[in-house]
Every structure is written in C-alpha cells, then in structure tokens.
Design an enzyme around this catalytic site. Sequence first.
Site, mmCIF file in Angstrom:
data_model
loop_
_atom_site.group_PDB
_atom_site.id
_atom_site.type_symbol
_atom_site.label_atom_id
_atom_site.label_comp_id
_atom_site.label_asym_id
_atom_site.label_seq_id
_atom_site.Cartn_x
_atom_site.Cartn_y
_atom_site.Cartn_z
ATOM 1 N N ARG A 304 0.829 -1.208 0.000
ATOM 2 C CA ARG A 304 0.000 0.000 0.000
ATOM 3 C C ARG A 304 0.866 1.262 0.000
ATOM 4 O O ARG A 304 0.481 2.298 -0.539
ATOM 5 C CB ARG A 304 -1.013 0.010 1.155
ATOM 6 C CG ARG A 304 -2.117 1.043 0.955
ATOM 7 C CD ARG A 304 -3.183 0.977 2.033
ATOM 8 N NE ARG A 304 -4.299 0.097 1.711
ATOM 9 C CZ ARG A 304 -5.351 0.429 0.971
ATOM 10 N NH1 ARG A 304 -5.458 1.650 0.460
ATOM 11 N NH2 ARG A 304 -6.311 -0.440 0.744
ATOM 12 N N GLU A 706 -10.033 5.563 7.230
ATOM 13 C CA GLU A 706 -8.608 5.875 7.244
ATOM 14 C C GLU A 706 -8.206 7.197 6.579
ATOM 15 O O GLU A 706 -7.306 7.881 7.074
ATOM 16 C CB GLU A 706 -7.830 4.739 6.564
ATOM 17 C CG GLU A 706 -7.899 3.430 7.313
ATOM 18 C CD GLU A 706 -7.371 2.279 6.468
ATOM 19 O OE1 GLU A 706 -8.068 1.862 5.524
ATOM 20 O OE2 GLU A 706 -6.263 1.829 6.740
HETATM 21 N N1 MTE Z 1 -12.541 4.684 14.545
HETATM 22 C C1 MTE Z 1 -12.608 4.318 15.845
HETATM 23 N N2 MTE Z 1 -13.373 5.048 16.681
HETATM 24 N N3 MTE Z 1 -11.910 3.255 16.325
HETATM 25 C C2 MTE Z 1 -11.102 2.504 15.509
HETATM 26 O O1 MTE Z 1 -10.477 1.532 15.959
HETATM 27 N N4 MTE Z 1 -10.224 2.183 13.225
HETATM 28 C C3 MTE Z 1 -9.919 2.824 11.960
HETATM 29 C C4 MTE Z 1 -11.156 3.513 11.396
HETATM 30 N N5 MTE Z 1 -11.769 4.334 12.394
HETATM 31 C C5 MTE Z 1 -11.006 2.865 14.126
HETATM 32 C C6 MTE Z 1 -11.781 3.975 13.685
HETATM 33 C C7 MTE Z 1 -9.403 1.913 10.956
HETATM 34 S S1 MTE Z 1 -7.769 1.525 10.979
HETATM 35 C C8 MTE Z 1 -10.201 1.392 9.970
HETATM 36 S S2 MTE Z 1 -9.564 0.393 8.763
HETATM 37 C C9 MTE Z 1 -11.635 1.682 9.912
HETATM 38 O O2 MTE Z 1 -12.064 2.502 10.980
HETATM 39 C C10 MTE Z 1 -12.385 0.362 9.931
HETATM 40 O O3 MTE Z 1 -13.751 0.509 9.930
HETATM 41 P P1 MTE Z 1 -14.608 0.735 8.587
HETATM 42 O O4 MTE Z 1 -14.047 -0.186 7.554
HETATM 43 O O5 MTE Z 1 -15.956 0.391 9.016
HETATM 44 O O6 MTE Z 1 -14.419 2.165 8.226
HETATM 45 N N1 LUZ Z 2 -5.527 -4.662 5.407
HETATM 46 C C1 LUZ Z 2 -5.270 -5.517 4.414
HETATM 47 C C2 LUZ Z 2 -5.649 -3.346 5.187
HETATM 48 O O1 LUZ Z 2 -5.147 -6.710 4.662
HETATM 49 N N2 LUZ Z 2 -5.185 -5.041 3.160
HETATM 50 C C3 LUZ Z 2 -5.309 -3.740 2.851
HETATM 51 O O2 LUZ Z 2 -5.217 -3.355 1.692
HETATM 52 C C4 LUZ Z 2 -5.536 -2.833 3.903
HETATM 53 N N3 LUZ Z 2 -5.627 -1.534 3.672
HETATM 54 C C5 LUZ Z 2 -5.830 -0.706 4.686
HETATM 55 C C6 LUZ Z 2 -5.930 -1.229 5.959
HETATM 56 N N4 LUZ Z 2 -5.847 -2.526 6.201
HETATM 57 MO MO1 MOS Z 3 -7.423 -0.376 9.469
HETATM 58 S S1 MOS Z 3 -5.374 -0.121 9.453
HETATM 59 O O1 MOS Z 3 -7.469 -1.116 7.936
HETATM 60 O O2 MOS Z 3 -7.576 -1.671 10.520
#
Ligand code: MTE
Ligand code: LUZ
Ligand code: MOS
Length: 765
Positions: A304, A706
């Site tokens: 990524r 993210e």
């Molecule tokens: N928001 C909160 N409050 N707590 C979390 O742990 N994780 C983040 C983001 N927002 C997180 C968060 C990460 S790393 C990701 S990948 C996404 O939430 C995952 O949830 P989604 O795919 O439903 O957006």
């Molecule tokens: N996890 C994963 C991830 O396994 N593949 C991805 O592309 C990715 N991208 C963002 C966060 N987690």
């Molecule tokens: Mo988020 S780093 O894809 O859990």
Amino acid sequence: MKHIDSKTHTRGQSTYVDDIPLVEGTLFGAVFDSPSAAGSIIDLNIESALQMPGVVAILTWSDVPGVNEIGNIFPDEPLLAEGSVHYMGQPVALILAETESQARAARAHIKIEIAEEKPIVDARAARAAGQLIHPPRTFQLGDTEKAWAQCAHIFEGRAESGGQEHLYIETQGAYAIPGEYGGVKLFSSTQGPTQVQKATSRALGLPMHLIEVDVARLGGGFGGKEDQATPWAVLAAMGALSTGKPVKLVLHRMDDMRMTGKRHPYDSDFKIGLAKDLSIVAFQVQFHQNAGAVADLSPAVLERTLFHCTNSYSIPNVLATAWPCRTNLPPNTAFRGFGGPQGMFVMESAISTAAEALGVHPSVIQKKNLLQEGSQFPYGQKASQCHAEHCWQEAEEAYQLEALRSEIQAFNEKSPLVKKGYSLMPICFGISFTKTALNQASALAHIYLDGSLGFSTGAVEMGQGVNTKLVQVVEKTLSLRRAKIKVETTNTTRAANTSPTAASAGADLNGKALEKACLALRERLLRVASSLLKKPQDQLTLKNETVYCQGQASQLHWEDLVAAAWERRINLSQQSHYATPTLHFNSETNRGEPFAYHVYGTAITTASVDLVRGTYTVDKVQVVHDFGESMNPVIDRGQTEGGIVQGIGWMTMEEVIYNEKGRLLTNALSTYKVPDIYAVPKTLDIKFLKVEGHSLAIMKSKAVGEPPLMYGIGAYFAIRNAIRAAVPQKPMAYSAPMTPEKTLLALYGPIHQEQSQGLSEKAIN
Ligand code: MTE
Ligand code: LUZ
Ligand code: MOS
C-alpha cells in the site's frame, strides 16, 4: 442519526471482553515474554513458577497441540518461542492461575537463559545485512531514467517517519470457554474473527467448525487488532483446552505496549525532477520499511505504500522500490492508513525539498501537479470521478487561503519569538483491500414473527460506527424503524470466512451484503403484498412500515405482511454475499484496478512555533473532504476529526523509541505522548464536498475510516514552514515526528537526524 452505542457507552453499559460474566472455574492467563531481542534459548526454567500459589499450569511451545505457527501472510511466526527469540516481548510461555495477580506474580519466577545475539533495530542495517521479509517490490510508470534528462530541476533527499502506538483504550484480550466435542468458544477483541478462528484451528489442530469466535465490539482497534489480536485468543483457547477450564487473558497496558507491534517506521531516499513550469516529471523512491521480526501484515502494508507513493499527484515517470526489512523489534502491523501515510510523507517531503530550494511555497508545486480525471496511477488504474482539484479549489476559496497567506506573513514580520506557518495537504486514498480476494462479505438477516429484525455480518464495531451504518441500510431498504432492528454480535457461526474489518471497507462490503439480503427479503414480502392487495408488484413499495401502492398508503402494515408471509410459508430469513465487482490486480506486473474508488480531500493547516521553547500548537485544520453522499454526517465528521488528530499525533508528538538492544523505552503513557484535548486544533473545520457519490460505496457514502488520518501530515509541514520563517536557510532533515526537541534542534542545533534521536532517547533515560 447518532452512533447507536452512544447511550450504552455513556452509561458504561456497552460490553467488552472484560465485561463478560465469568463462568465458574475460570482461570487467568499471563504471558511470559522474551527479555532479549535476539538469541537462542539455552534454558527455560518454569519449576519455581509452577510452585507459586494458585498456579495451575504453565504452557510452552511443546504444549501446542497443533502447529506452533500463527503467521498470516507468511508462516514465519511461532505462537510461543521455540529454540530462539527474535524480539523483546515475544511470547515464550503462558501461565495459568486461579487469579490474575497470581498468574502475574508467578511470571516473575520464570527463568530464561538466552545466548544473546546482537539485535538489528534499524531498517537500513537490516537491508545491509540481507535481512528481508521477502524480496523488494517495485512499481514503475513511464521511464524515470529517460525523464531526468527532461527535468529543469532535480533534488534528492531522505525522509524518515516513526512508529505509532495504537493505544486502543481496550487492550488486547480474549476469553475462551471449552465446549462440547472438544471445541472452544472464543470471545476476542479482534478486527478479524475469521483470522482468529483459522489460527486457533491450526495451532490447536482442530477443524474450524469447532471454534466459534464472537465479537460484540472493540474499544478501538485502529489496525492493531487486524492481525495482532490473534496470539492472545489462540493462547486463551490453548489454555482452555489443555486445562478444561475457561481461560481469560487480557493484557495490561505496559505488556500490550511492549509485546505488540506498531505502525511501521520508514526510512526512505527520494529523487524528484521538475520541469521549468514546476510540473513533476519524475519521481524515484526507495522505501525501507522496518517490519519487525516476522512478516505479520508487513508485505501488504509495504504494497500500500507503493500504491500511495505519489499521493494525490499525477506524475508520468515513477520508479518506487520498497524493502521489507526484518529487524529484532515486535512485528509492526496495520495502523490506520496501512503504509499509505508513510508513502505520502515521502512524496510531501520531496515536494517540500524542491519548493524550499526553488524559493516557492510547497503549495505552488502541489497545486500544479494534482491528479485529474484520467490521470494514471503507478499501478495502471486511472483516476475516475477524480475530485483532487475540486477539493483543493474549494478549500482555497472557502477558507480564504490568500488572506491566510498575508495574515501569516504579516504576523511573522511583527513577531520575533513566535512564528507561524501553513501547509496544504491533499490526499488520495484507494478504497478496497489491495488483496482482491479479501473484498467480499456476507450478511444474515432474520425477520421474526413480530416483525422485528436481527442481522449479522462480518463487520466488527470498533467505535467507527459501522453498526450504525448497517442499521441505516436496513432502515432504508425495508423502511423499518430503528427500534425494530437489532445488530447481532459478529460471530463466525453466523458470518463465516469473513475478511477483517479493515481497509476502511467494513461499511461498504458488509453494507452491500446486508443491502442485498434486505432487498431479497423485501422482494419476497412485496410478492406476498401483491397477492394480498391484488396489485402488480412493481407498483408496491415499503414506506413507514406500510405497503404503499403508487404513492398511496395501503391498509397493509409491516407486521401483518410478515405474519401473512409466514402463513404462506415464505422464508423470512436471508443470507447474502457481496464481492466488489471491477477489481483485479496482477502482483507480478503490478498493474490492474485494485481499488473500487478513491477518496479525495485537501486540508489547510496552520501552526505556531514558540522559538524559545521549541513548543508549538497546531492552530487550525480546515478541510474539504470528499465523503461522496454521506449517509451519516455525524459519524463521518467524527471519523474525520479523530483521524486528523491521530495523524497529527503521529507527525508531531508520538515518538516510539527502542534502544539499540531492542528495548521499548516509550512503554507507558508517561513516556509516550498522545494528543489530548489540548492538542486538538482550536479550529477544526470540515466541509463536505458536494458531489454525486460513488455507486460502489454503500448508499453512495464513501469509506471514511482511514483517509482523514493523512491530513495530519499537513501539521508536520505547517510546523516546518513556521520554523522556516525563523531559519530560512538552515539545513533541516525530514524526520517525523516533529517533537519539540527536534524543533529546537532544527532552530539552533546541529542538523543530523541521528543527533536529534539521540537526544530524545537520553531525555527519556
Ligand atoms: N474509529 C474508531 N473510533 N476506532 C477505531 O479503531 N479504526 C480505523 C477507522 N476508524 C477505528 C476507527 C481503521 S484503521 C479502519 S480500517 C476503519 O475505521 C475500519 O472501519 P470501517 O471499515 O468500518 O471504516
Ligand atoms: N488490510 C489488508 C488493510 O489486509 N489489506 C489492505 O489493503 C488494507 N488496507 C488498509 C488497511 N488494512
Ligand atoms: Mo485499518 S489499518 O485497515 O484496521
């Protein structure tokens, strides 16, 4: 619509692993971890620990009934150290006792003798020693070698960014209850229940169907529980099966900080070439990723980084190589942005290098090179529905960038002791797992006889609001009120073979699967309604829990419709599966269309630096962000604010420091600083770009988890630009985080990065 958990959160009624009522006879686990970063185990003595009060068992690698292996992408990670150790904090033994404090007390009585080897803690040193997780990967577009000849300006440099501790409020943990037929039920604080199930199956030598993993919610994950929730769950399960008793294993904060990996630090070399008109002609970069001791998710994170190495810019010639360097640190892992932020930081450093040398503000170069409709990314995909310029322009206008510029200039002229700086930070983030196969999800919905509905998906709620968005999907497709809808826990017996909730794709993937399930139920129910009302089905809709015919409410209400469907023996349950169409990627040629769509945005950040103390404030972050058509502006705003502050923390005050022995020095909240409420910018404006959403986003509402974190990179450059107002010419490294120590050194100290790191390490000792 507010987050559906807000009331129970506020009242302390939401349940986490630690809130599960204990089954009689539950044992408690503590993990004994390696005190050395590298070496072979000569002797492990558990005898006196076994004699300690309350201790029931101590398990080591030889007690693992299946394969002593929990690696996900590569099988290179033992559950418990076997023969050698590769990082400080590596699990060596599991102590089981009647109380938690007994388990922890016994831990101090385990003796280990290790023939220590010199650990490698630095990524470049690992590369030099040939220590790689896998061979380097290269993404290429155009021909950089030829392109340099066309450049009017060429600059080279180095950029480093540090690690980041996830600091989820709920630490890692699991509770395992042995069940019938030799199986086990696991409650785990994991983003990836299937991953836990799979690893447990392998390590315990049990088929997956004997392992049930259940997740109500997490007190935060941020990527730290995408892969690294697994060992604790497997250990708890192993303890449960070996003793026949339930086992609870929850890490204390300092154990968690020491034993688990963090965001990957990167140390990179770049070369950037520009034409006279400041368009970027060529960009070359070598990323050194500090992967830690085992692969974990590093190969995917590395990939990524390559996907996002040109951030939001259109660059015709790119040569990007990334080295996954094996070091003797805890395995670094997923963290919000997943390598993307690290790649973007280097791109921004390259632009800043060019801008400073050419005497222009970096935003001049940034703006000139923004992605446009049809621009090609270094992996072949073309930007479509591209809002890079749109967001930038909107930000410039809405936040009056011109006025801000002159305001800051005027301020700096009058102010000898405090200087201000500003930066622009455009972002572009690809949505989808880069491993195409992971882009699938399933949902199971049951309508009960009273008309209420319960559903399960593979999505894990970790605060991000995915469950709220899923409820909205049901509300919309079936016209049900919130009170009729129940989100079940995420459970491997109801949603099997799920991808982790990650890559910001949780709501899109699971939402689409749930939407499909609800639409199938709706179709069946409307068929019943059609025969009851004697109207053609295509004239019927559901609204306000009532069947409408050509816009007119009928007498047929939801409850009666459900009852009538049951009488007719119509299935009131539905399981559906969704796989994102359009995706493909060839990892040999590094070409394809790995992302469903991209998310765009621009942040303007203003910072003030105190030239006497080296302290600073991030005063203002003003954002125009592409949410598509946000289905939940309250949650999306919260995600954006949280992401920004977390990004600012990574770039400014959060400093993960290991010493040369591989010992984590910043192992508690007293030495590891995260943003608190005072670090939040006084002004944090978020404007929603007005656009048509994307059809691959759930309800056209783009993924938000993210992308906003990367606005935090703007804070680094705003601070840097403020320092520049004081010392315009002084050489200054690109080394994040920009701590107050580094700020002072940038102003008055020698210029080497090594020295600035040395200082902070001394300060901590
Ligand atoms: N928001 C909160 N409050 N707590 C979390 O742990 N994780 C983040 C983001 N927002 C997180 C968060 C990460 S790393 C990701 S990948 C996404 O939430 C995952 O949830 P989604 O795919 O439903 O957006
Ligand atoms: N996890 C994963 C991830 O396994 N593949 C991805 O592309 C990715 N991208 C963002 C966060 N987690
Ligand atoms: Mo988020 S780093 O894809 O859990």
